[in-house]
Design an enzyme around this catalytic site. Structure first.
Site, PDB file in Angstrom:
ATOM      1  N   HIS A  36      41.563 -62.602 -60.345  1.00 15.76           N
ATOM      2  CA  HIS A  36      41.919 -63.754 -61.178  1.00 15.76           C
ATOM      3  C   HIS A  36      43.095 -63.374 -62.067  1.00 15.76           C
ATOM      4  O   HIS A  36      43.546 -62.211 -62.074  1.00 15.76           O
ATOM      5  CB  HIS A  36      40.723 -64.258 -61.989  1.00 15.76           C
ATOM      6  CG  HIS A  36      40.161 -63.260 -62.959  1.00 15.76           C
ATOM      7  ND1 HIS A  36      39.519 -62.110 -62.576  1.00 15.76           N
ATOM      8  CD2 HIS A  36      40.126 -63.259 -64.321  1.00 15.76           C
ATOM      9  CE1 HIS A  36      39.113 -61.432 -63.641  1.00 15.76           C
ATOM     10  NE2 HIS A  36      39.487 -62.111 -64.721  1.00 15.76           N
ATOM     11  N   ASP A  52      44.027 -58.359 -67.940  1.00 16.98           N
ATOM     12  CA  ASP A  52      43.438 -57.042 -67.689  1.00 16.98           C
ATOM     13  C   ASP A  52      43.183 -56.791 -66.209  1.00 16.98           C
ATOM     14  O   ASP A  52      42.756 -55.697 -65.824  1.00 16.98           O
ATOM     15  CB  ASP A  52      42.150 -56.860 -68.492  1.00 16.98           C
ATOM     16  CG  ASP A  52      41.128 -57.966 -68.255  1.00 16.98           C
ATOM     17  OD1 ASP A  52      41.540 -59.078 -67.889  1.00 16.98           O
ATOM     18  OD2 ASP A  52      39.927 -57.717 -68.457  1.00 16.98           O
ATOM     19  N   HIS A  53      43.460 -57.793 -65.365  1.00 13.78           N
ATOM     20  CA  HIS A  53      43.353 -57.619 -63.923  1.00 13.78           C
ATOM     21  C   HIS A  53      44.710 -57.743 -63.234  1.00 13.78           C
ATOM     22  O   HIS A  53      44.782 -57.579 -62.015  1.00 13.78           O
ATOM     23  CB  HIS A  53      42.405 -58.665 -63.336  1.00 13.78           C
ATOM     24  CG  HIS A  53      40.995 -58.511 -63.790  1.00 13.78           C
ATOM     25  ND1 HIS A  53      39.997 -58.022 -62.982  1.00 13.78           N
ATOM     26  CD2 HIS A  53      40.411 -58.752 -64.994  1.00 13.78           C
ATOM     27  CE1 HIS A  53      38.848 -57.980 -63.649  1.00 13.78           C
ATOM     28  NE2 HIS A  53      39.081 -58.438 -64.873  1.00 13.78           N
TER      29      HIS A  53
END
Length: 226
Positions: free
Chosen positions: A62, A66-67
């Site tokens: 997503h 932080d991804h």
């Protein structure tokens, strides 16, 4: 076939001195697939036995930072370690939610980042059931705009297959790879890597004990058990 996983980051929200943001590498016979690419993934790769240049596919669950925030920098680092004289460089395939294509195109474009290898972004179309209404990103916000980045190749737009409740990403000689919907504050996806079935090994000693003679019967038994 050998497979192993390396957790480069398991932290949430932001990296810490001892734990990076979300990132995981699946390695199989030399190929490396990266799942999520939070900030600090490059540093974590340098601490591991893995080589960033071996990454051939990236999967982004997503669009939370932080991804995702480590991806543009990682692509640039891979490019810096690419031999400019190398011919027929493989395309890096990147899979993720709608909006990822626009994010990379703007980020790489505004920073003047020129890659030495081609890449393609394949976007998954979310559904309304994947997030609260306030987390559903508008078409205006996520729509791609402007020309392709110089190293960008056209990617696919993948819709939900209602018959399987999944997204078919690709199939190769080793795996079938699909995505499925997750519920989160913004549209999110999980990924399923399914290995193809492989012929088993007949226990010939047991067959001999049972009185089955070597020959065509062995072949038929093996075909039935696979």
């Amino acid at each position: 076939m050998t497979m192993d996983m390396t957790f480069l980051g398991t932290g949430s929200a932001y990296p810490s001195p001892h734990r990076g943001a979300s990132a995981l590498v699946l390695r199989s016979e030399g190929d490396c697939w990266l799942f999520d690419c939070g900030e600090g993934t490059q540093t974590q790769l340098m601490k591991s036995q893995l080589r960033a240049s071996r990454i051939t596919k990236v999967f982004i669950s997503h669009l939370h930072g932080d991804h995702l925030f480590g991806l543009p920098g990682l692509l640039c680092t891979v490019s810096l370690n690419t031999n400019p004289e190398q011919q027929n460089l493989n395309c890096v395939d990147i899979y993720g939610p709608r909006g990822l294509r626009h994010f990379l195109r703007v980020t790489l474009g505004l920073t003047g980042s020129q890659l030495l290898f081609p890449y393609a972004v394949h976007e998954l179309e979310p559904t309304a059931e994947q997030s609260p209404e306030e987390g559903q990103l508008s078409l205006e916000m996520t729509a791609e705009s402007g020309p392709l980045h110089p190293q960008e190749q056209p990617g696919r737009t993948i819709s939900l297959d209602v018959s399987t409740d999944s997204y078919f990403l690709f199939e190769d000689k080793k795996f079938v790879v699909k995505a499925f919907r997750l519920f989160h504050r913004i549209p999110s996806f999980g990924f399923c890597i399914q290995e193809h079935g492989r012929p088993g090994r007949l226990k010939t000693e047991l067959l001999k004990e049972l009185g089955v003679k070597p020959g065509p019967h062995y072949g038929r038994l093996k075909a039935v058990t696979n």
